[in-house]
Write an enzyme that holds these catalytic residues in place. Structure first.
Site, PDB file in Angstrom:
ATOM      1  CD  GLN A  40      -2.000  -2.841  -5.996  1.00 58.25           C
ATOM      2  OE1 GLN A  40      -2.540  -3.632  -5.247  1.00 58.25           O
ATOM      3  NE2 GLN A  40      -1.066  -3.215  -6.842  1.00 58.25           N
ATOM      4  CG  HIS A  60       1.319  13.175  -3.737  1.00 55.73           C
ATOM      5  ND1 HIS A  60       0.119  13.273  -3.079  1.00 55.73           N
ATOM      6  CD2 HIS A  60       1.022  12.627  -4.945  1.00 55.73           C
ATOM      7  CE1 HIS A  60      -0.859  12.800  -3.845  1.00 55.73           C
ATOM      8  NE2 HIS A  60      -0.325  12.409  -4.977  1.00 55.73           N
ATOM      9  CG  ASP A  73      -2.239  11.647  -7.531  1.00 56.69           C
ATOM     10  OD1 ASP A  73      -1.935  10.940  -6.546  1.00 56.69           O
ATOM     11  OD2 ASP A  73      -1.718  12.749  -7.774  1.00 56.69           O
ATOM     12  NE  ARG A  98      -7.889 -10.190  -1.083  1.00 61.85           N
ATOM     13  CZ  ARG A  98      -6.572 -10.011  -1.170  1.00 61.85           C
ATOM     14  NH1 ARG A  98      -5.887 -10.531  -2.165  1.00 61.85           N
ATOM     15  NH2 ARG A  98      -5.933  -9.323  -0.249  1.00 61.85           N
ATOM     16  CG  HIS A 143      -4.196  -4.680  -0.531  1.00 60.37           C
ATOM     17  ND1 HIS A 143      -4.658  -5.877  -1.030  1.00 60.37           N
ATOM     18  CD2 HIS A 143      -2.977  -4.501  -1.107  1.00 60.37           C
ATOM     19  CE1 HIS A 143      -3.771  -6.390  -1.867  1.00 60.37           C
ATOM     20  NE2 HIS A 143      -2.737  -5.565  -1.941  1.00 60.37           N
ATOM     21  CG  ASN A 187      -2.813  -8.268   0.733  1.00 59.46           C
ATOM     22  OD1 ASN A 187      -3.155  -9.373   0.328  1.00 59.46           O
ATOM     23  ND2 ASN A 187      -1.840  -7.563   0.167  1.00 59.46           N
ATOM     24  CD  GLU A 188       0.951  -9.943  -0.363  1.00 64.22           C
ATOM     25  OE1 GLU A 188       1.523  -8.860  -0.531  1.00 64.22           O
ATOM     26  OE2 GLU A 188       0.834 -10.796  -1.245  1.00 64.22           O
ATOM     27  CG  ASN A 330      -2.033 -12.990  -1.528  1.00 66.98           C
ATOM     28  OD1 ASN A 330      -3.157 -13.490  -1.613  1.00 66.98           O
ATOM     29  ND2 ASN A 330      -1.844 -11.701  -1.289  1.00 66.98           N
ATOM     30  CE1 TYR A 332       1.082 -12.196  -7.995  1.00 63.72           C
ATOM     31  CE2 TYR A 332       1.025 -12.421  -5.604  1.00 63.72           C
ATOM     32  CZ  TYR A 332       0.513 -11.876  -6.777  1.00 63.72           C
ATOM     33  OH  TYR A 332      -0.551 -11.021  -6.734  1.00 63.72           O
ATOM     34  CD  GLU A 403      -2.783 -10.411  -4.000  1.00 62.25           C
ATOM     35  OE1 GLU A 403      -1.647 -10.296  -4.488  1.00 62.25           O
ATOM     36  OE2 GLU A 403      -3.230  -9.644  -3.118  1.00 62.25           O
TER      37      GLU A 403
END
Ligand code: BGC
Length: 520
Positions: A40, A60, A73, A98, A143, A187-188, A330, A332, A403
């Site tokens: 990310q 892509h 990219d 992290r 991740h 992660n997740e 995590n 949200y 998170e």
């Protein structure tokens, strides 16, 4: 200036749900951080000998699946801007950072036969810089950015991924274990396995509902355990660190206080968090019984010869049980499960699928605050309920909130994000102080705006705004960064964050924006 301070006090008072002089104070031992992930933020997708990963391939070859047809990219270009990133961490005053390592940057072939010198150097430099400024690295091994070479062999549905992941982890521990003492394996699992191998949303976009998700998660749990044992057996003694896993969860809020609705919500919790956590953190290990029974029965009804949920052997149950030194959570938002009884509607699920195995559809309570994203609503108490549930279910294991974050449009005056962070920290405080939950840290997602997976750059999560049009990817502190900095400095949530003139003056540009906002 005095007027500014008064106005700002009013703003902050409005967004902070406090009364009188109540302060929510965190103990010194409680750690604050921010989180990011390699794909990310790093960019430099083909710099040096970095290998292709599944998100490079997806963005892509099928750009239209990303909302704005963008890719990562270059994204924040943290590969070249890591010193600025650390400078921001210093500005915030965080205790830990992290971030994740890109598997294909370190191992271009995906295998440990080839280790990239430039890849090694990049993470070395970043870690050195963090240590120099006394910021603890909390490093995630995976991740979501699997090397494409491994996906070509089946990715997380190939049982050999357990071994490949161990080989990768060994390279990481060998090279960085002298400096990094806090590790996260994966992660997740739901986002990797449901969105990636069942619903065909995330890379690698495999559509195999009710099969691919369970298979992928099974191997992810075994791979996690393998790496925990690797560290435990070969590195813990000399390196003295610890290894955990990050689990995604929502709180499943019962529709009513009826026994039936409470049972439905509990079933939801076991399907959601129990699916990932029970095998590792419960005293009996293995998948939750309610999940095993449901998938077996539905599978047999559907004509399968055996359960679509893979089975752990007795040896594996023991191997996975206890294989984590802490639980990264995590959180949200929360969900509710639609109890259709008396509603004269029949739900139609894809068959087979996890939703069908669960038997209930999920929705957001209309009273929860909406955000710009249909996928996120705000219900901060849900975090407290999750923490209490984890305490009861998993023997009060140490939890780090790895998170928690708020989606917004671009703009520096992000009062809603300030409000969100305040509310969730108060929920954490309540869980710790009033309910004895063993929470030791909290991390905001995210340090800065970044490539938000299939949402591209349309949704911002950053404490810092990133100007993606500028060549240098200029980062600017949002109001929330200033408030978070003050929370960390004082270790307190309180009504008025800017108490002295010099502090206010040093933040003038963001303050002007705050003061010009429609809120005042
Ligand atoms: C993921 C992040 C993502 C965030 C916001 C989390 O589930 O770990 O990578 O950006 O959600 O959607």
């Amino acid at each position: 200036m005095i007027i500014s301070i008064v106005l700002l006090s009013i703003i902050i008072l409005r967004v902070t749900p406090t009364s009188g002089n109540v302060l929510w104070e965190f103990p010194e031992s409680f750690k604050f951080g921010v989180s990011t992930a390699a794909y990310q933020i790093e960019g430099a997708w083909n710099i040096s000998d970095k290998g292709e990963n599944i998100w490079d391939r997806l963005t892509h070859t099928r750009p239209s699946v990303i909302w704005d047809e963008s890719n990562a990219d270059k994204t924040c270009d943290s590969y070249h801007n890591y010193e600025r990133d650390v400078e921001m961490l210093v500005e915030l005053g965080v205790d830990f950072y992290r971030f994740s390592i890109s598997w294909s940057r370190l191992l271009p072939t995906g295998f440990s036969n080839q280790i990239s010198k430039q890849g090694l150097a990049y993470y070395d430099d970043l870690i050195d810089e963090l240590i120099h400024f006394n910021i603890t690295p909390l490093v995630t091994l995976y991740h979501w950015d699997l090397p494409q070479t491994l996906q070509d062999l089946g990715g997380w549905t190939n049982p050999l991924i357990v071994k490949y992941f161990e080989d990768y982890a060994r390279v990481v521990f060998e090279n960085y274990g002298d400096q990094v003492k806090n590790w996260i394996t994966i992660n997740e699992i739901p986002q990797i396995c449901v969105d990636g191998y069942a619903k065909g949303i995330n890379a690698p976009q495999v559509s195999a509902n009710g099969i691919g998700d369970y298979l992928c998660a099974h191997h992810a749990l075994l791979a996690h355990a393998k790496v925990w044992h690797l560290y435990n057996d070969e590195y813990r003694h000399s390196q003295g660190g610890r290894v955990g896993i990050v689990i995604y969860t929502e709180w499943v809020e019962p529709e009513s206080t009826s026994k039936e609705d409470i049972e439905i919500a509990e079933r939801g919790m076991q399907f959601l968090i129990g699916w990932q956590a029970h095998a590792i953190f419960s005293s009996e290990g293995d998948y939750p019984k309610v999940l095993k029974d449901a998938v077996l029965n539905r599978s047999l009804d559907q004509g399968y010869a055996s359960s679509r949920l893979p089975t752990f052997t007795e040896k594996e149950i023991d191997y996975v049980k206890g294989s984590s030194d802490f639980l990264g959570l995590n959180y949200y938002n929360s969900i509710m499960l639609w109890n259709t009884k008396n509603k004269f509607v029949e739900l139609k699920f894809i068959v087979p699928s996890r939703e069908d195995d669960l038997g209930y559809d999920s929705y957001f309570n209309e009273n929860w605050t909406k955000t710009i994203s249909p996928d996120f609503t705000v219900f901060a108490d849900g975090l407290k309920y999750v923490l209490k549930w984890v305490k009861k279910e998993y023997n009060n294991i140490e939890v780090i909130i790895t998170e928690n974050g708020y989606p917004s449009y671009p703009g520096l005056g992000d009062l809603e994000r300030i409000n969100y962070i305040n509310q969730h920290l108060i929920a954490v405080w309540d869980a710790m102080i009033n309910n004895d939950c063993n929470v030791t840290g909290y991390s905001v997602w995210s340090l800065m705006d970044n490539f938000e997976w299939i949402s591209g750059y349309g949704i911002c999560f950053g404490l810092y705004e990133v100007d993606f049009k500028s060549e240098a990817r200029i980062r600017t502190a949002r109001a929330s960064a200033l408030v978070y900095e003050e929370i960390i400095r004082s270790r307190t949530i309180k009504p008025n964050y800017f108490r002295n003139v010099s502090q206010v003056e040093s933040k003038t540009s963001t303050l002007i924006i705050l003061l010009n906002m429609e809120y005042i």
